[in-house]
Scaffold this active site. Structure first.
Site, short mmCIF file in Angstrom:
data_model
loop_
_atom_site.label_atom_id
_atom_site.label_comp_id
_atom_site.label_asym_id
_atom_site.label_seq_id
_atom_site.Cartn_x
_atom_site.Cartn_y
_atom_site.Cartn_z
N GLY A 367 0.82 -1.20 0.00
CA GLY A 367 0.00 0.00 0.00
C GLY A 367 0.85 1.25 0.00
N PRO A 368 0.22 2.40 -0.15
CA PRO A 368 0.97 3.67 -0.17
C PRO A 368 1.64 3.95 1.18
CG PRO A 368 -1.31 3.93 -0.93
CD PRO A 368 -1.22 2.58 -0.30
N PRO A 369 2.55 4.90 1.21
CA PRO A 369 3.21 5.23 2.49
C PRO A 369 2.22 5.79 3.51
CG PRO A 369 4.40 6.17 0.61
CD PRO A 369 3.11 5.65 0.09
N GLY A 370 2.44 5.43 4.77
CA GLY A 370 1.67 6.02 5.86
C GLY A 370 0.34 5.38 6.15
N GLY A 372 -0.06 2.33 7.46
CA GLY A 372 0.01 1.46 8.63
C GLY A 372 0.59 0.09 8.40
N THR A 374 3.91 -1.00 8.50
CA THR A 374 4.89 -1.37 9.53
C THR A 374 4.25 -1.44 10.91
OG1 THR A 374 6.58 -0.26 8.21
CG2 THR A 374 7.17 -0.82 10.47
N SER A 711 -5.30 3.53 -18.09
CA SER A 711 -6.64 3.70 -17.50
C SER A 711 -7.28 5.03 -17.86
CB SER A 711 -6.58 3.53 -15.98
OG SER A 711 -5.75 4.51 -15.40
N LYS A 754 -8.90 5.46 -6.53
CA LYS A 754 -9.46 6.37 -7.53
C LYS A 754 -10.84 6.88 -7.11
CE LYS A 754 -6.95 4.32 -11.42
NZ LYS A 754 -7.04 3.54 -12.67
#
Length: 805
Positions: A367-370, A372, A374, A711, A754
């Protein structure tokens, strides 16, 4: 000494005061003078053809203004042979001593001169001083043998001369004495007493040289003794080594053997054999050998590995679920999959299945950074009460960082995985392989190949570290990996992992995370109480929508941190008991709002469509614009686009042309430019002339951000159709989908991000491929589905029907 050409004494003479040493009548010496009074005295002597007297200043009175008692009352009378002017007002004079004199009178009102009388030596007989002179010559000879700096010519002069006064002056001039001692010798008029005083000084100097010589010999002896002791100690060590008697190194070797014996039941045969072999090799090696320290480091590294040390806490699904719910809001799918993973492990343990701990797949949070990823691993670690080890893989290119360096290399160390076990002090920690998608490969090897062995349950129980040179069991380590983009992970490595998608948070989810987790944590971190900060739900929602752009909540945490820092300062500096933060004064705490996702336009426009894009930090709304220019039917595409998107734009243009040719897209023929000749001849134009007589310029704004992917196909086709047909596009409509040459709409990825972006931009309707509608709609948050009308499309005609007005 010839003073017949000068006035009789006593007489008034110019006075020169020297700071350094006493001069004697036989000397011709250069004097460097910078004192104004001394220079005036020299000028006076030259102008009036007078003698001068050179006296010496007393200790501590050097370079002082002339005063009575500042200098000794005796000196040398002589004449100025030559004078040379030097830079900075200094002068150099060549002085010739003629006789000793005593200053009988000095006046402050005329310090350049003084009253001088001759200083005569008391009469003496040669017989009375001959024996003293013989003793003096003997002592001078002794001193010259000891002191290499003593003038050799002086001895010859003394031997050939019988003038006691001359001999006394010569020796006094070369002795190292203080000013007060020199004055006593200089002013002494009794020659016998003076010669005796000189003998005493010479004897003292001889004694000093003897003492110095003895000290030097003792120091040299001590150095020789040190060297001797060193060689003796080395011999003792060699003898002890031959006899097998103990020393410090032997004690250390014994301690290593004891530790190895304790670890033997928990080590593999190869590990025990290799370690024992190296300890025995160390015991035979000299401790000062270069290889001894390397070998000792290896033994200590091996014995630090926590063989047989395990966290005894049994796996409990309830504990895992409780901890996950405590630490994380939402993420229901991820929590459920983690619970299932540990449910299998718990069931296998309860039923006593052999090697239960090593079974199961490796979880990979994507998933994207930040969002959760880790922190989910942290929660697993807490729930299982096992230590957490984080191995950062981002940018790692050297395979030896994971597998360890061979001991033949300088500075060789175990790999990060073994070091992780040592740091955790347990053989079954939770090990987070962070950013596994950013592993790199170069000429030093491919780290992903090592990860294949590490993450394969069939192989990791015999993971071989090159530094250790034996297999180590990693099967009981719980591996959790994280990645931002699973597509960048090699296929063979992806096959060994199960991916858990962690998508963007919706604004509502972010609000609850901020309220229940971020704000309480940041208040505690900044030393604030809940009662000291007042912040409404509307304010928090405004911060989420206008001050952060991210899929996760990392930047949101930073914003609250900034707010509470400023609040803490207000409480301290302004003495406020409660800080109010609302939508009106938010600009005082933060900068101007940042609008990353523009809201939907209120006005429908021709040639402007809203596309949906996936980025590394979540979804985004992409406005695609087009204009038509008189031309020959060419297509120009601008923006920071990748090859796939450029190809997609050409496909879209071709599809629209086909629709026009097949009359599926109606064209207002009156908008087609015609020539005067065509008007006169009343030529009937074909709809296809609209794309033959116009050039299309398609633009995707925000050129600083790279964009690629198929897309945006249906969005570009709708934009081109709008500009050619001169029909408006609904401003509150957004869409995503790949387009084929036959006009079919193919499914895309990243649908959740999206649609969340469309929700944030306050769109009313979203067009998505039918396969995505059937397959992925259940993953979309309910608040998004309620606020957004989501419609499936199968082909481009459906898009035109929904989009064009």
């Amino acid at each position: 000494m010839d003073l017949t050409n000068y006035d009789e004494f006593p007489q008034e003479l110019p006075l020169i005061i020297e700071d350094e040493v006493f001069l004697y009548p036989f000397m011709i010496a250069p004097l460097f003078l910078n004192n104004k009074t001394n220079i005036s005295a020299v000028e006076k002597a030259i102008n009036e053809n007078k003698l001068v007297i050179v006296a010496v200043s007393k200790d501590g009175q050097e370079s002082q203004e002339r005063a009575d008692g500042q200098f000794y009352d005796v000196g040398v009378i002589g004449n100025i042979m030559r004078k040379v002017s030097l830079p900075d007002g200094k002068i150099k004079v060549l002085f010739q001593g003629l006789a000793k004199g005593r200053i009988s009178q000095f006046k402050l009102d005329n310090p350049e001169v003084c009253q001088v009388e001759l200083m005569e030596t008391k009469p003496y007989s040669l017989e009375s001083v001959t024996s003293i002179l013989n003793i003096l010559r003997e002592n001078v000879g002794k001193l010259s043998k000891i002191n290499t700096k003593f003038p050799v010519d002086l001895i010859k002069t003394i031997d050939e001369n019988n003038d006691a006064v001359r001999i006394a002056d010569l020796i006094s001039s070369v002795l190292k004495v203080t000013k007060s001692q020199a004055y006593k010798l200089f002013s002494q008029t009794d020659i016998e007493a003076r010669l005796v005083a000189i003998i005493e000084i010479i004897q003292k100097e001889i004694e000093n040289f003897k003492i110095q010589k003895d000290i030097t010999q003792k120091v040299n002896s001590k150095i020789e003794k040190t060297h001797k002791d060193y060689f003796l100690k080395e011999q003792i060590k060699a003898i002890q080594q031959e006899l097998g008697t103990g020393n410090k190194k032997d004690e250390e070797v014994k301690s290593y053997s004891k530790r190895l014996k304790k670890l033997k039941p928990f080590m593999g045969k190869d590990a025990f054999k290799e370690t024992k072999k190296q300890i025995e090799k160390l015991s035979r090696m000299h401790q000062d050998s270069p290889d001894a320290s390397l070998l000792q480091t290896y033994v200590e590294q091996v014995l630090d590995i926590p063989f047989g040390q395990y966290s005894d806490e049994k796996i409990s699904v309830d504990a895992v679920e409780k901890q996950l719910n405590k630490d994380h809001y939402s993420l229901e799918k991820a929590k459920e999959r983690i619970s299932e993973y540990f449910a299998v492990k718990q069931l296998l343990e309860q039923r006593g299945v052999e090697n239960a701990k090593s079974r199961g797949t490796v979880l990979c949070f994507v998933g994207p950074p930040g969002v959760g990823k880790t922190s989910l691993a942290n929660s697993i670690s807490k729930a299982l009460k096992r230590p957490l080890v984080r191995v950062a893989l981002g940018g790692m290119e050297d395979v030896n960082e994971l597998r360890g360096h061979r001991r033949t290399y300088v500075g060789a160390m175990p790999g990060r995985l073994v070091k992780g076990l040592v740091d955790a002090k347990k053989m079954n920690p939770v090990m987070v392989l962070d950013e596994i998608d950013k592993l790199g490969a170069n000429n030093r090897g491919d780290p992903t190949a090592v990860m294949l062995e590490v993450l394969d349950p069939e192989q990791n129980h015999e993971f071989r570290d090159l530094y250790l040179n034996f297999a180590i069991d990693l099967s009981q380590v719980i591996f959790v990996s994280t990645a931002n983009d699973a597509r960048r992970i090699p296929a063979a490595l992806r096959d060994r992992m199960e991916f858990i998608e962690i998508s963007s948070y919706t604004p509502n989810e972010k609000y609850h995370i901020a309220k229940d987790y971020l704000i309480p944590q940041e208040l505690e971190k900044h030393g604030l109480k809940k009662t000291e900060i007042s912040m409404s739900q509307t304010t928090v929602e405004m911060i989420i929508s206008k001050y952060t752009r991210e899929a996760g909540v990392r930047n949101l945490r930073r914003v609250f941190s900034k707010l509470f820092r400023k609040s803490a300062k207000k409480i301290l500096s302004e003495g406020e008991s409660k800080v109010l933060i609302n939508t009106k004064n938010l600009k005082e705490f933060l900068d101007n709002p940042i609008f990353e996702i523009d809201p939907a336009d209120k006005k429908n426009m021709i040639g402007v469509a809203n596309g949906l894009a996936w980025t590394a930090v979540g979804g985004d709304v992409l406005k695609i614009e087009a204009i038509k220019l008189k031309g020959k039917g060419s297509l120009v595409v601008t923006g920071n686009l990748g090859d796939v998107m450029k190809e997609s734009s050409r496909i879209s243009y071709s599809v629209v042309k086909v629709l026009i040719d097949e009359s599926k897209l109606k064209i207002d023929l009156s908008t087609i430019p015609t020539s005067l000749k065509e008007k006169d001849e009343k030529v009937v134009l074909e709809p296809s002339e609209v794309y033959k007589r116009y050039d299309i310029h398609l633009h995707i704004p925000e050129g600083a951000t790279p964009k690629d992917g198929p897309s945006a196909g249906i969005t570009m086709a709708l934009t081109i159709a709008s500009i050619l047909s001169n029909k408006e596009i609904k401003s509150d409509l957004c869409m995503t989908g790949e387009l084929t040459l036959t006009g079919k709409v193919l499914p895309i990825g990243g649908l959740k991000e999206k649609l969340i972006a469309a929700f944030k931009a306050k769109m009313k309707k979203a067009l998505i491929p039918r396969k995505n509608y059937e397959r992925d709609l259940e993953d979309i948050p309910d608040e998004v589905k309620k606020a957004l009308e989501i419609k499936p499309v199968d082909k481009i005609e459906d898009v035109l029907k929904e989009g064009l007005i």
